[in-house]
Design a protein around this motif. Structure first.
Motif, short mmCIF file in Angstrom:
data_model
loop_
_atom_site.label_atom_id
_atom_site.label_comp_id
_atom_site.label_asym_id
_atom_site.label_seq_id
_atom_site.Cartn_x
_atom_site.Cartn_y
_atom_site.Cartn_z
N ALA A 259 0.83 -1.21 0.00
CA ALA A 259 0.00 0.00 0.00
C ALA A 259 0.85 1.25 0.00
O ALA A 259 0.36 2.34 -0.21
N GLY A 260 2.16 1.10 0.27
CA GLY A 260 3.05 2.26 0.26
C GLY A 260 2.92 3.17 1.46
O GLY A 260 3.31 4.34 1.40
N ASP B 164 2.60 9.35 2.91
CA ASP B 164 1.51 9.49 3.88
C ASP B 164 0.99 10.92 3.85
O ASP B 164 1.77 11.86 3.78
N ILE B 165 -0.32 11.05 3.89
CA ILE B 165 -0.93 12.38 3.87
C ILE B 165 -1.48 12.66 5.27
O ILE B 165 -2.33 11.90 5.76
N PRO B 166 -1.01 13.74 5.93
CA PRO B 166 -1.59 14.06 7.24
C PRO B 166 -3.10 14.29 7.10
O PRO B 166 -3.55 14.94 6.15
N ASP C 182 -11.75 11.60 9.80
CA ASP C 182 -11.53 11.33 11.23
C ASP C 182 -11.45 9.84 11.51
O ASP C 182 -10.73 9.40 12.39
N GLU C 183 -12.20 9.05 10.74
CA GLU C 183 -12.21 7.60 10.94
C GLU C 183 -11.04 6.91 10.24
O GLU C 183 -10.80 5.72 10.45
N THR C 184 -10.37 7.64 9.36
CA THR C 184 -9.33 7.02 8.52
C THR C 184 -8.07 6.75 9.34
O THR C 184 -7.55 7.64 10.00
N VAL C 185 -7.61 5.50 9.31
CA VAL C 185 -6.43 5.13 10.09
C VAL C 185 -5.14 5.20 9.26
O VAL C 185 -4.05 5.25 9.82
N ALA C 186 -5.27 5.16 7.95
CA ALA C 186 -4.08 5.29 7.09
C ALA C 186 -4.51 5.99 5.82
O ALA C 186 -5.51 5.61 5.20
N LEU C 187 -3.75 7.02 5.43
CA LEU C 187 -4.08 7.80 4.24
C LEU C 187 -2.79 8.04 3.46
O LEU C 187 -1.82 8.56 4.00
N VAL C 188 -2.81 7.62 2.21
CA VAL C 188 -1.66 7.87 1.33
C VAL C 188 -2.16 8.53 0.06
O VAL C 188 -3.36 8.55 -0.21
N ALA C 189 -1.23 9.06 -0.72
CA ALA C 189 -1.57 9.56 -2.05
C ALA C 189 -0.58 8.97 -3.04
O ALA C 189 0.56 8.66 -2.69
N GLN C 190 -1.05 8.80 -4.27
CA GLN C 190 -0.17 8.27 -5.33
C GLN C 190 0.70 9.39 -5.86
O GLN C 190 0.19 10.36 -6.43
N ARG D 195 3.43 5.01 -1.81
CA ARG D 195 2.44 4.80 -2.85
C ARG D 195 2.78 5.67 -4.05
O ARG D 195 2.98 6.88 -3.93
N ALA D 196 2.85 5.03 -5.20
CA ALA D 196 3.20 5.74 -6.43
C ALA D 196 2.32 5.20 -7.54
O ALA D 196 1.98 4.01 -7.56
#
Lengths: 447, 107
Positions: A85-86, A117-119, A147-155, A176-177
């Protein structure tokens, strides 16, 4: 610009490639080894949990072969979407493997890691500023969902990877790319036409899936001024116009227009030409830069904890009465555990376990494989409810029963298995960014 | 008029995730003539595919006939998102059977 060859060892790092194919591929003098290691394809678990998609054993074995080959040839090795998932923990885990490999093999190298990772606060600001668009999720991204998201990334696109190349990195471990960007980064950095490099990336990112016979194996692409040439590493495979054009359709919706970070590729003018028996030349991709630069967010939330029970049913009287029995048991379990909510799912293999509401054939099954699944706020509650249902089903009495000694054939004791935390996608949206590198910091380390 | 199931004319009929919210179907033919038989029959359209899966026409998100690749591509919105409660095909790779069994009239 002299032609630039990219070697992609496999479709997903850890899923294997042939030694002969790698050796032959390296003999063709690639300028870079680039490979993808993840996707949303295996589901939301790897993003949510941070656990790796492929074992450390397999990743280390393959990365060792690639880094040794890269160092021997003096060319960089780029891995994107590491860990599956990166996410940051997955970048750290893969970087730790690279340090072990360098030390155990006496290799000196410059390691670049790129986080993706995106804050959560950054994404909330974008939501508030109306800078987030739905991609395909069918619902808007909200502050509540974040608020419920435990992991957030962007490509990421190719730009952060080019930054790492510019800093002299020998091994790049990227979060993540966009799959295409991992392959396209080096040629673009060296001046290749981004349209051609990204189109080549789209085809190469699955390794030798675009060859025949297809496999997780080595594939090479060489991009020049006007197009690119594809060729499998293994002499036992070939690229054909059919295999390459068919692969251009794989896993994507629109075969002619494909969006990526900051761009859209137009493939309507593409042509494929057979060169000899094993190579295909591709020309004609065009790229338009989008007015604003958007990156795709991928987020996961914890949906609860899951327990399952697996059982077979052979008696035709039970199979005939099954729908009614399952409805009753679900209702009874909900009442029993109320007010604590539980989510009950039945996967009825032999009836519609695979296709659910898309199933149109309803001939009676000789044998049913039943998976009882309960998701609840705690593992204890999920386990309790799962056993409540599997136990009640075992001894359930129904009209017309012929064998009252038990309705379910369990293959296991215990009958109820705890699967652990369950994640769901919570974000799959596009977010506007100020620059392509803003959210993807590059860290360098000399090993 | 005689008709044959798609699986006897096409070489590949496949389904696969296209992101977590879509499933994409590809019909591929090695021979141009077979592709043209399917394309020209009018048997495979967004409406007929929707019917084969019990979907509303609005659940078909796109439909392409790709002459260059002897291919037809159909994408649907999945009834349940990949990995969500009760969803049973994480890779979306076993949803092709109703399509494969659709009948193509032969002229």
């Amino acid at each position: 610009m002299p032609p630039i060859t990219v070697l992609t060892p496999t479709g997903t790092l850890g899923y294997g490639f042939g030694e002969e194919a790698l050796a032959r591929g390296m003999s063709l003098n690639p300028a870079v080894i680039a490979v993808d290691a993840g996707s949303t394809d295996p589901g939301p678990h790897y993003l949510g949990s941070g656990k790796p998609l492929v074992s450390d054993v397999s990743i280390k074995r393959e990365l060792t072969a690639l880094i040794r080959a890269g160092r021997a040839a003096g060319i960089p090795v780029i891995v994107g979407s590491v860990g599956g998932a990166g996410s940051g923990v997955q970048v750290d885990r893969t970087a730790a493997l690279v340090r072990e490999i360098a030390s155990e093999n006496g290799l000196q190298l410059r390691l670049a890691t790129i986080r993706s990772d995106i804050p959560i606060e950054r994404a909330k600001q974008a939501v508030a500023a109306n800078e987030v668009l739905d991609f395909e999720a069918g619902y808007p991204l909200t502050e509540g969902a974040l608020d419920e998201t435990v992991a957030l990334v962007a490509q990421m696109g190719h730009e952060p990877i080019c930054e790492a190349l510019g800093a002299g990195a020998d091994v790049i471990i990227a979060g993540r790319a966009c799959d295409d960007s991992v392959i396209a980064a080096y040629p673009i950095w060296k001046g290749a036409d981004p349209a051609l490099a990204i189109h080549m990336g789209k085809i190469l990112e699955c390794g030798a899936f675009s060859a025949e016979p297809f496999a997780m194996d080595v594939m090479l692409g060489t991009v020049d001024e006007d197009g690119f040439v594809l060729e499998p590493g293994s002499i036992r495979r070939r690229a054909s116009v059919k295999s390459v054009s068919a692969h251009s359709l794989y896993e994507r919706e629109n075969p002619f227009r494909q969006g990526g970070p900051g761009h859209e590729i137009d493939l309507t003018g593409c042509s494929f030409e057979q060169l000899g028996d094993r190579q295909v030349r591709v020309t004609g991709a065009r790229l338009t830069e989008t007015e604003d630069y958007y990156v795709k967010l991928e987020g996961a939330r914890l949906a609860g904890y899951r327990s399952i029970a697996i059982a077979g049913i052979r008696c035709p009287t039970t199979i005939a009465a099954l729908d009614g029995i399952l409805d009753q048991l679900e209702e009874r379990a909900r009442d029993y555990f109320a007010p604590d909510p539980i989510s009950v799912q039945f996967h009825v293999y032999g009836r519609d376990g695979v296709m659910k509401e898309l199933e149109r054939e309803h001939s009676p099954a000789r044998e049913i494989g039943l998976v009882i699944e309960v998701t609840a706020a705690s593992q204890e509650l999920a386990h309790a409810a799962c056993h409540q249902i599997s136990g009640a089903m075992l001894h359930h009495h129904y009209e017309g029963i012929i064998n009252p000694s038990g309705n379910l054939a369990f293959p296991y004791s215990p009958s109820d298995l705890d699967v652990g935390p369950v994640y769901e996608f919570s974000a799959y949206h596009l977010m506007k960014v100020a620059s392509p590198t803003e959210l993807f910091p590059v860290t360098l380390e000399d090993l | 008029m005689a008709a044959r199931p798609l699986r006897e004319i096409a070489d590949i009929v496949r389904s696969k995730n296209a992101g977590p919210y879509r499933i994409t179907f590809d019909i591929l033919c090695r021979e141009k003539a077979n592709y043209e038989t399917i394309r020209n029959s009018g048997a495979i359209t967004p409406e007929t595919v929707a019917r084969a899966y019990g979907l509303a026409p609005s659940d078909i998100s796109s439909f392409f006939e790709i002459d260059m690749a002897n291919a037809i591509k159909i994408t649907i919105r999945r009834p349940r998102a990949q990995g969500s409660a009760g969803e049973g095909d994480m890779y979306g790779c076993q949803q092709h059977v109703p399509l494969m069994n659709m009948l193509v009239p032969l002229r």
